[in-house]
Write a protein that holds these residues in place. Structure first.
Motif, mmCIF file in Angstrom:
data_model
loop_
_atom_site.group_PDB
_atom_site.id
_atom_site.type_symbol
_atom_site.label_atom_id
_atom_site.label_comp_id
_atom_site.label_asym_id
_atom_site.label_seq_id
_atom_site.Cartn_x
_atom_site.Cartn_y
_atom_site.Cartn_z
ATOM 1 N N UNK A 1 -94.941 76.937 70.146
ATOM 2 C CA UNK A 1 -94.679 78.074 69.264
ATOM 3 C C UNK A 1 -94.630 79.371 70.061
ATOM 4 N N UNK A 2 -95.486 79.479 71.077
ATOM 5 C CA UNK A 2 -95.453 80.665 71.930
ATOM 6 C C UNK A 2 -94.128 80.752 72.678
ATOM 7 N N UNK A 3 -93.658 79.607 73.157
ATOM 8 C CA UNK A 3 -92.372 79.572 73.848
ATOM 9 C C UNK A 3 -91.242 79.995 72.915
ATOM 10 N N UNK A 4 -91.272 79.483 71.675
ATOM 11 C CA UNK A 4 -90.230 79.829 70.707
ATOM 12 C C UNK A 4 -90.252 81.314 70.389
ATOM 13 N N UNK A 5 -91.446 81.858 70.204
ATOM 14 C CA UNK A 5 -91.556 83.285 69.892
ATOM 15 C C UNK A 5 -91.141 84.139 71.083
ATOM 16 N N UNK A 6 -91.563 83.745 72.289
ATOM 17 C CA UNK A 6 -91.267 84.542 73.480
ATOM 18 C C UNK A 6 -89.771 84.677 73.715
ATOM 19 N N UNK B 1 -92.288 71.824 75.641
ATOM 20 C CA UNK B 1 -93.506 72.476 76.113
ATOM 21 C C UNK B 1 -94.747 71.834 75.506
ATOM 22 N N UNK B 2 -94.682 71.517 74.209
ATOM 23 C CA UNK B 2 -95.825 70.864 73.571
ATOM 24 C C UNK B 2 -96.075 69.478 74.152
ATOM 25 N N UNK B 3 -94.993 68.815 74.576
ATOM 26 C CA UNK B 3 -95.138 67.460 75.102
ATOM 27 C C UNK B 3 -95.630 67.444 76.543
#
Length: 536
Positions: free
Chosen positions: A91-96, A137-139
């Motif tokens: 989620x951080x990656x998606x938001x960033x 990223x989560x994986x």
């Protein structure tokens, strides 16, 4: 073309100053959002805002990013708070990546620059990218225990604790966090992010990209990737560049690459993720991002070529990334000052003033060793929420209510979104107001061109063009449409303004040719103005 070392260093310094000025408003917003998350939303509220552990966390983070008016620098302090709240790395990656790409201001601006479907497809493409990278990223990214950058442990000031600060003491903690963060980790990340502009200015001489990334050049997306990785670009700048690329029939794939890599991230973004989640995992994430972006860029490169637009063979869209100083000019102090201050509008100046105030406050707080934990230690009993339920607590009357921090935080964030929507109507005035501003810019530009004052005309020409764009957006958000005739007249006036720009830049300057272009502009201008002027 080789550049003298002094030109490389001076040009790089100018680009860094320009970048910091452009980043000031959105950096200010990013620091404010980070402070709200810490002292009003808290850890649980922040995780809930970004979807928690649910499957919707990735698209929800993408949507939140699309609504908040931040850039790739302003997103960094928010990322620190997201990590502190243990938001999922995906989620951080998606938001960033999504937050810097679009906001209400830039999205509306983009819809008038090209075919609206192109901008919508670009937004959808960004959703695909952030979802794929978030899952990756989560994986494979893993999690590390959060720890704030070079800041003391202030967990006692966390509003999610059972006994947290309330009232003025909590406001003071928010102020202290804002000021200290600005003069701490966020300042370092900002300098790193802007250093990419200095690198490009040193590598790319003045005008080096005026004939690059043509639509028939199959290396265009790859070339743009090399430029976009170190670039810092605000959403509005990126949208204006996309418009110029479509106007000049540059490569649509290169435009998409610039949007995702140039606007969505900067040099500090992968370094930040590498520091907190490991550089090996970040390297895999970055390579995956580049592969996905290039794949989509080449897939859309031919289908999105605008019909009926012939390649211009040159463009000024990327001059902002090359060295701003021609080798023949040298480092004249007056011209360097003009390069930095000429594009400063009221919002930038006000933001720089606010950042300056908080910077001085942050330095003072650090010298006095005052942080949020100090505020907790020195707080009196009535400054804690536990005082509301103590036996000697006095009853509160009337409007003297204690509102839960989550409600206040959510209201503040909703207010930011609402303010960005209101700002759309302020930044994009009605056609009548725009025409008044255009009238002044037109008079200054054309009178200077007719009299041979090329430099003065070149100053007012982009002002005129910018107001023409803003008039189209202002008309769209008030009427819900831009008529094809209005769009075509706007396209024609901007094409002729581009011809005037070329004549003004021609060496040697040819007055008669310039005056002929001015006469052509006046005839087109009459039809263009009539198309937007309200009919009685």
């Amino acid at each position: 073309m080789n550049q003298p070392l002094t030109i490389m260093l001076t040009g790089g310094f100018v680009r860094v100053l320009q970048g910091f000025a452009a980043a000031a408003p959105t950096l200010l917003v990013g620091l404010l959002i980070a402070s709200i998350m810490r002292y009003y939303l808290g850890d649980k509220g922040t995780r809930r805002l970004f979807g928690g552990e649910t499957i919707r966390s990735l698209p929800q983070s993408w949507l939140v990013g699309m609504l908040l008016p931040v850039c790739s620098i302003g997103v960094l302090p928010i990322l620190c708070e997201m990590r502190r709240a243990r938001v999922k790395p995906g989620a951080m990656s998606a938001f960033a990546l999504s937050a810097p790409l679009f906001n209400p201001l830039s999205l509306l601006y983009g819809l008038t620059l090209s075919r609206p479907m192109v901008i919508i497809l670009f937004a959808f493409g960004s959703l695909i990218i952030v979802t794929a990278l978030g899952l990756f990223w989560d994986a494979f990214g893993g999690r590390k225990e959060p720890a704030c950058d070079s800041e003391p442990d202030i967990s006692d000031a966390d509003p999610t604790n059972p006994d947290y600060l309330i009232g003025l003491r909590r406001l003071a903690a928010t102020f202290v966090h804002f000021a200290r963060d600005l003069t701490g980790a966020s300042l370092g990340w900002t300098v790193l992010a802007l250093s990419g502009l200095a690198v490009l200015a040193a590598v790319l001489p003045f005008g080096a990209m005026q004939h690059s990334v043509e639509r028939d050049d199959w290396l265009a997306p790859l070339t743009m990737m090399g430029v976009a990785i170190p670039v810092y670009a605000t959403p509005m700048l990126a949208m204006s560049q996309l418009g110029m690329m479509f106007q000049h029939a540059n490569s649509p794939g290169a435009a998409f690459t610039l949007l995702i890599l140039g606007t969505g991230m900067n040099l500090a973004t992968p370094v930040w993720f590498g520091k907190h989640y490991g550089f090996k995992a970040t390297a895999r994430w970055t390579v995956s991002l580049l592969v996905i972006v290039l794949g989509i860029s080449y897939a859309i490169n031919q289908p999105l070529i605008p019909p009926g637009v012939e390649p211009a063979g040159h463009t000024h869209a990327f001059d902002i990334y090359a060295n701003p100083i021609p080798v023949s000019q040298g480092g004249n102090t007056t011209s360097l000052r003009d390069l930095v201050v000429k594009d400063l509008d009221f919002s930038v100046i006000a933001s720089l003033a606010v950042l300056g105030f908080f910077s001085l406050a942050g330095i003072g707080l650090r010298l006095m060793k005052i942080d949020e934990a100090w505020l907790v230690r020195t707080a009196k009993a009535h400054s804690f929420v536990s005082s509301l339920t103590s036996e000697d607590a006095k009853p509160r009357k009337g409007l003297d209510l204690v509102v839960p921090p989550g409600i206040i935080g959510a209201t503040m964030l909703a207010g930011l979104v609402a303010m960005s929507v209101v700002a759309c109507f302020a930044y994009y005035p009605s056609a009548e107001e725009c025409l008044d501003e255009i009238s002044m810019a037109r008079a200054e530009c054309l009178s200077a061109a007719n009299s041979g004052q090329a430099e003065h005309a070149l100053y007012w020409l982009p002002v005129w063009e910018d107001w023409s764009r803003r008039m189209e957006v202002g008309t769209f958000i008030r009427t819900g449409q831009i008529r094809p005739y209005q769009r075509m007249q706007g396209y024609l006036i901007r094409k002729k303004l581009e011809l005037l720009e070329h004549e003004l830049e021609h060496d040697p300057f040819e007055l008669e040719e310039t005056q002929q272009v001015v006469r052509n502009i006046l005839s087109t201008n009459t039809r263009w103005v009539r198309s937007f002027r309200p009919q009685d």
